[in-house]
Design a protein around this motif. Structure first.
Motif, PDB file in Angstrom:
ATOM      1  N   ALA A  53       0.813  -1.222   0.000  1.00 56.37           N
ATOM      2  CA  ALA A  53       0.000   0.000   0.000  1.00 56.37           C
ATOM      3  C   ALA A  53       0.842   1.265   0.000  1.00 56.37           C
ATOM      4  N   GLY A  54       2.169   1.132   0.113  1.00 57.73           N
ATOM      5  CA  GLY A  54       3.032   2.300   0.165  1.00 57.73           C
ATOM      6  C   GLY A  54       2.885   3.087   1.458  1.00 57.73           C
ATOM      7  N   VAL A  55       2.657   2.381   2.573  1.00 56.50           N
ATOM      8  CA  VAL A  55       2.383   3.008   3.866  1.00 56.50           C
ATOM      9  C   VAL A  55       3.572   2.809   4.804  1.00 56.50           C
ATOM     10  N   SER A  56       4.003   3.881   5.458  1.00 63.25           N
ATOM     11  CA  SER A  56       5.054   3.792   6.465  1.00 63.25           C
ATOM     12  C   SER A  56       4.510   3.099   7.710  1.00 63.25           C
ATOM     13  N   LEU A  57       5.317   2.213   8.291  1.00 62.73           N
ATOM     14  CA  LEU A  57       4.887   1.387   9.417  1.00 62.73           C
ATOM     15  C   LEU A  57       5.869   1.497  10.566  1.00 62.73           C
ATOM     16  N   ALA A  58       5.340   1.577  11.776  1.00 67.16           N
ATOM     17  CA  ALA A  58       6.131   1.459  12.999  1.00 67.16           C
ATOM     18  C   ALA A  58       5.361   0.533  13.923  1.00 67.16           C
ATOM     19  N   GLY A  59       6.066  -0.374  14.613  1.00 67.63           N
ATOM     20  CA  GLY A  59       5.314  -1.273  15.469  1.00 67.63           C
ATOM     21  C   GLY A  59       6.186  -2.081  16.396  1.00 67.63           C
ATOM     22  N   ALA A  60       5.520  -2.802  17.306  1.00 65.81           N
ATOM     23  CA  ALA A  60       6.226  -3.597  18.298  1.00 65.81           C
ATOM     24  C   ALA A  60       5.345  -4.738  18.775  1.00 65.81           C
ATOM     25  N   VAL A  61       6.004  -5.774  19.310  1.00 70.01           N
ATOM     26  CA  VAL A  61       5.348  -6.949  19.863  1.00 70.01           C
ATOM     27  C   VAL A  61       5.349  -6.836  21.381  1.00 70.01           C
ATOM     28  N   PHE A  62       4.179  -6.998  21.993  1.00 66.96           N
ATOM     29  CA  PHE A  62       4.007  -6.876  23.436  1.00 66.96           C
ATOM     30  C   PHE A  62       3.427  -8.171  24.001  1.00 66.96           C
ATOM     31  N   PRO A  63       3.532  -8.379  25.331  1.00 65.97           N
ATOM     32  CA  PRO A  63       2.965  -9.600  25.908  1.00 65.97           C
ATOM     33  C   PRO A  63       1.485  -9.792  25.628  1.00 65.97           C
ATOM     34  N   ALA A  64       0.717  -8.712  25.625  1.00 68.02           N
ATOM     35  CA  ALA A  64      -0.718  -8.759  25.321  1.00 68.02           C
ATOM     36  C   ALA A  64      -1.164  -7.351  24.967  1.00 68.02           C
ATOM     37  N   LEU A  65      -2.349  -7.251  24.410  1.00 67.98           N
ATOM     38  CA  LEU A  65      -2.950  -5.964  24.071  1.00 67.98           C
ATOM     39  C   LEU A  65      -4.005  -5.611  25.105  1.00 67.98           C
ATOM     40  N   LEU A  66      -4.486  -4.367  25.054  1.00 71.18           N
ATOM     41  CA  LEU A  66      -5.472  -3.893  26.015  1.00 71.18           C
ATOM     42  C   LEU A  66      -6.594  -3.142  25.323  1.00 71.18           C
ATOM     43  N   GLN A  67      -7.787  -3.292  25.875  1.00 73.60           N
ATOM     44  CA  GLN A  67      -8.879  -2.354  25.658  1.00 73.60           C
ATOM     45  C   GLN A  67      -9.501  -2.067  27.020  1.00 73.60           C
ATOM     46  N   GLU A  68     -10.508  -1.210  27.054  1.00 70.67           N
ATOM     47  CA  GLU A  68     -11.020  -0.767  28.351  1.00 70.67           C
ATOM     48  C   GLU A  68     -11.630  -1.904  29.180  1.00 70.67           C
ATOM     49  N   ASP A  69     -11.973  -3.019  28.546  1.00 71.15           N
ATOM     50  CA  ASP A  69     -12.564  -4.125  29.294  1.00 71.15           C
ATOM     51  C   ASP A  69     -11.558  -5.227  29.609  1.00 71.15           C
ATOM     52  N   GLY A  70     -10.258  -4.994  29.392  1.00 69.22           N
ATOM     53  CA  GLY A  70      -9.261  -5.955  29.821  1.00 69.22           C
ATOM     54  C   GLY A  70      -8.242  -6.307  28.761  1.00 69.22           C
ATOM     55  N   ALA A  71      -7.481  -7.370  29.051  1.00 69.36           N
ATOM     56  CA  ALA A  71      -6.391  -7.789  28.176  1.00 69.36           C
ATOM     57  C   ALA A  71      -6.918  -8.583  26.988  1.00 69.36           C
TER      58      ALA A  71
END
Length: 384
Positions: A53-71
């Protein structure tokens, strides 16, 4: 402004669909990606989709993700950025000789993107196994001073084993740092809420993130005695990390700031290995994570409420060590209380393995453990 997206089971087709939709409404956008360790196999798919897509990317791997209702144990969070410059991905930062060149490169990166009077946040993500993060932060401040707000976290595996955890659209590396400048952003808020006991000790011998001696005696011996006398806990090599996450060290600074250092392992000589550097002769105390933690969310929410916010999103990072202390249910309660106190806000984030932010007094960047880090998030960054 298009909202971030969470994909529980990211496929190449699903990723391409999200990027194509954003291309229609956000020409010139880039992507910040948070990936759960259990879904690390999605990183090559994401890189391929962004290259296509020709899109610049930045990112990382974490133990888990979060939203307001938990992991969220699996998946990818994609955050669109509009108006942000391309990221810097730098490898080999644990070498002492890499500190000064990175600070110079960072200063040039900021100079090329900002006018002298432009407010901005420098958001960084380190590999959690880099042992000299505080040394890098010192060098950055000497190069940039208060020209930017500093905020960041550590990525990687909660097992503290080396994995490639930082990436852009071309590379995925370990032993590195990812740097993303956010023009027009006013910085992050950090909070842990711990209370400081009266008894203090001194790290009379320390090297990097390893405490060798406390008050001229083997570190583990003194730590064990304090745990037994203050908290009635008996520790050994087998149960060390189980208990240590509840009783971290606190580095006492002259400005009143307390930097938490969670012990995570022991070396063969009885030295205590922490997440984050311990300067030699640091004045330490042994913190009880059970005391004062209830103050964290009210203080964090009050500080965030005082900041200008455009949009209703919050980028939040929650220390994985803090979750071990609080338990998953305790973390969920803190997330729910934060969302309640902030009102209509959508929370996106990840479990972190160390946190970076400014001191209580001034803008000096410091490395923390056991904290929550909140960044008001609009996704649209512009020079004001």
């Amino acid at each position: 402004m298009d909202s971030p997206r969470y994909l529980e089971a990211p496929t190449g087709q699903a990723l391409e669909a999200v990027l194509a939709a954003w291309h229609e409404s956000l020409p010139g956008y880039s992507v910040l990606a948070l990936v759960a360790e259990a879904s690390a196999e999605a990183v090559p798919l994401l890189q391929a989709a962004c290259r296509s897509a020709g899109v610049s990317l930045a990112g990382a791997v974490f133990p888990a993700l979060l939203q307001e209702d938990g992991a969220l144990p699996r998946g990818v969070v994609l955050l669109p950025l509009h108006g942000a410059p391309p990221p810097l991905l730098v490898e080999g930062v644990s070498r002492a000789e890499a500190v000064a060149p990175l600070a110079s490169r960072l200063a040039a990166y900021v100079d090329a993107q900002l006018d002298d009077d432009t407010e901005a946040t420098l958001f960084c993500i380190f590999d959690a196994l880099v042992p000299n993060i505080a040394t890098h932060l010192d060098a950055w401040y000497l190069a940039l001073a208060d020209r930017v707000h500093y905020a960041g976290v550590n990525a990687g595996s909660e097992r503290f084993v080396a994995i490639p955890c930082l990436f852009d659209q071309e590379h995925c590396i370990a032993d590195g740092v990812l740097l993303q400048l956010l023009p027009g952003h006013q910085g992050a808020v950090l909070e842990h809420g711990f209370q400081v006991p009266e008894q203090v000790i001194t790290a009379t011998s320390a090297s990097g993130n390893r405490i060798v001696q406390i008050d001229w005696r083997p570190a583990l011996e003194v730590y064990g005695e304090m745990m037994a006398s203050q908290y009635g806990v008996s520790i050994d090599r087998d149960n060390f990390y189980t208990y240590a996450v509840h009783f971290p060290f606190g580095i006492l600074r002259a400005d009143g700031e307390v930097l938490v250092r969670i012990p995570v392992a022991l070396d063969e000589g009885g030295g205590i290995i922490c997440v984050g550097e311990i300067p030699p002769n640091s004045v330490l105390t042994l913190l009880d994570a059970r005391s004062g933690a209830e103050r964290c969310v009210p203080q964090l929410a009050a500080s965030l409420a005082a900041m200008p916010r455009s949009g209703a999103d919050l980028l939040l990072f929650y220390c994985a060590g803090r979750r071990m202390h609080m338990g998953p249910a305790g973390m969920d309660r803190e997330l729910a209380e934060l969302a309640r106190r902030l009102g209509p806000v959508k929370l996106w984030g990840a479990l972190s393995l160390g946190e970076i932010g400014a001191a209580v007094c001034g803008g000096y960047p410091l490395f923390h453990n056991a904290t929550l880090v909140g960044l008001p998030w609009s996704g649209s960054w512009s020079v004001r």
